[in-house]
Design a protein around this motif. Structure first.
Motif, PDB file in Angstrom:
ATOM      1  N   LEU A 221       0.754  -1.098   0.103  1.00 28.70           N
ATOM      2  CA  LEU A 221      -0.152   0.079  -0.134  1.00 28.70           C
ATOM      3  C   LEU A 221       0.842   1.205  -0.062  1.00 28.70           C
TER       4      LEU A 221
ATOM      5  N   ARG B 174      -0.861   7.154   0.600  1.00 32.42           N
ATOM      6  CA  ARG B 174      -2.237   7.559   0.284  1.00 32.42           C
ATOM      7  C   ARG B 174      -3.200   6.426   0.690  1.00 32.42           C
ATOM      8  N   LEU B 175      -3.229   5.071   0.052  1.00 31.05           N
ATOM      9  CA  LEU B 175      -4.190   4.140   0.293  1.00 31.05           C
ATOM     10  C   LEU B 175      -3.866   3.727   1.877  1.00 31.05           C
TER      11      LEU B 175
ATOM     12  N   ALA C  83      -6.181   5.414   4.527  1.00 31.00           N
ATOM     13  CA  ALA C  83      -7.495   5.033   4.682  1.00 31.00           C
ATOM     14  C   ALA C  83      -8.056   4.229   5.857  1.00 31.00           C
TER      15      ALA C  83
ATOM     16  N   LEU D  94     -11.990  -0.466  -2.146  1.00 32.39           N
ATOM     17  CA  LEU D  94     -10.734   0.379  -2.716  1.00 32.39           C
ATOM     18  C   LEU D  94     -10.020  -0.931  -3.358  1.00 32.39           C
TER      19      LEU D  94
ATOM     20  N   LEU E 280      -8.806  -3.766  -2.906  1.00 35.42           N
ATOM     21  CA  LEU E 280      -7.723  -4.400  -2.234  1.00 35.42           C
ATOM     22  C   LEU E 280      -8.060  -5.936  -1.854  1.00 35.42           C
TER      23      LEU E 280
END
Length: 72
Positions: free
Chosen positions: A20, A23-24, A27, A61, A63
């Protein structure tokens, strides 16, 4: 009416595919992140409702969780 007990919190360890970005990773402010080659480990305490929300966020997202474990 009896008082309901608060939901039990457990410490979870979630391994997701990919590393990650900052930025991610932002979250998931309530969790600790450990970036490894090819994976990211997200650790922290959550009750069932918060865990569900966390898994929803991962899905939103795009993921991919590889594993979700209770870390005791």
């Amino acid at each position: 009416m009896a008082n309901a007990e608060p939901p039990a919190e457990r410490r979870y360890r979630i391994v997701i595919r990919g590393r990650l970005s900052d930025r991610l990773g932002s979250a998931f402010p309530e969790m600790a992140l450990e970036r490894c080659p090819g994976t990211t480990v997200i650790c922290g305490r959550a009750d069932d409702v918060r865990l569900s929300g966390l898994l929803d966020r991962l899905r939103d997202l795009a993921l991919e969780p590889l594993s979700v474990d209770v870390d005791e």
